[in-house]
Design an enzyme around this catalytic site. Structure first.
Site, short mmCIF file in Angstrom:
data_model
loop_
_atom_site.label_atom_id
_atom_site.label_comp_id
_atom_site.label_asym_id
_atom_site.label_seq_id
_atom_site.Cartn_x
_atom_site.Cartn_y
_atom_site.Cartn_z
N GLN A 1 0.85 -1.19 0.00
CA GLN A 1 0.00 0.00 0.00
C GLN A 1 0.89 1.25 0.00
OE1 GLN A 1 -0.13 -2.43 2.26
NE2 GLN A 1 -2.15 -3.32 2.28
N ALA A 2 0.35 2.35 -0.50
CA ALA A 2 1.13 3.59 -0.64
C ALA A 2 1.83 4.00 0.65
CB ALA A 2 0.21 4.71 -1.14
#
Length: 190
Positions: free
Chosen positions: A79-80
């Site tokens: 995830q970012a």
């Protein structure tokens, strides 16, 4: 200098006969690419789908052993908010494994940008790269050659770069990945 290299090679070979060899591998890639599925397939055998499988939050470490070789797999969240940690976990590993969903063209382009920005880090210079195009069982999945081209892997210089097309679900080429680890010269002798 050449004799020192020969001597080091001989000593490492003899150590390898007597002591267990360990390899640290860092798996990175965008969320949903199949990193956790790959880890579970390598550690536990054939893939078993679970609807309650959750994405890796932060990192996870598992290992598998084949003979005298133990491979520690560091699965870092995709995830970012976790991508800034990739470089830290990749430092000093034997191989960086970048997993990409080979059936999601949009994700491949975004992953390419992430990969190339990661590899410019000075701390990661010279560490071999293994790109795995997962989900080759899905329609439209890019082949190894297409993935190499689209991700511009030939532009990565001063490091060993390998690319394989795999499917955790069908166990396709998982044996090739295991053999890659076992035959790679980057094993660290303890």
């Amino acid at each position: 200098m050449a004799s020192q290299s020969w001597w080091t090679t001989l000593v490492n070979w003899l150590k390898g006969l007597l002591w267990k060899q360990d390899m640290d591998v860092c798996l990175v890639g965008r969320h949903g690419a199949g990193k956790t599925s790959l880890v579970n397939t390598l550690v536990h055998g054939p893939y078993s789908f679970s609807e309650d499988m959750i994405p890796t939050v932060g990192f996870n470490m598992k290992a598998f052993t084949k003979g005298k070789f133990r491979v520690r797999l560091w699965d870092v969240g995709g995830q970012a908010r976790f991508r800034s940690m990739w470089e830290r976990y990749c430092r000093g590993v034997s191989v960086i494994v970048f997993v990409v969903d080979a059936a999601d063209l949009y994700a491949i382009h975004a992953a390419t940008l992430e990969l190339h920005s990661l590899l410019v880090c000075k701390s990661l210079q010279g560490i071999p790269l293994l790109v795995l195009g997962n989900k080759n069982d899905l329609p439209g999945a890019l082949s190894q050659q297409e993935l190499t081209s689209v991700m511009e892997l030939s532009s990565l210089s001063k490091r060993e770069v390998y690319c394989y097309s795999i499917s955790c679900k069908n166990h396709s080429n998982i044996d090739v990945v295991i053999q890659f680890f076992l035959n790679h010269p980057k094993f660290i002798i303890q």
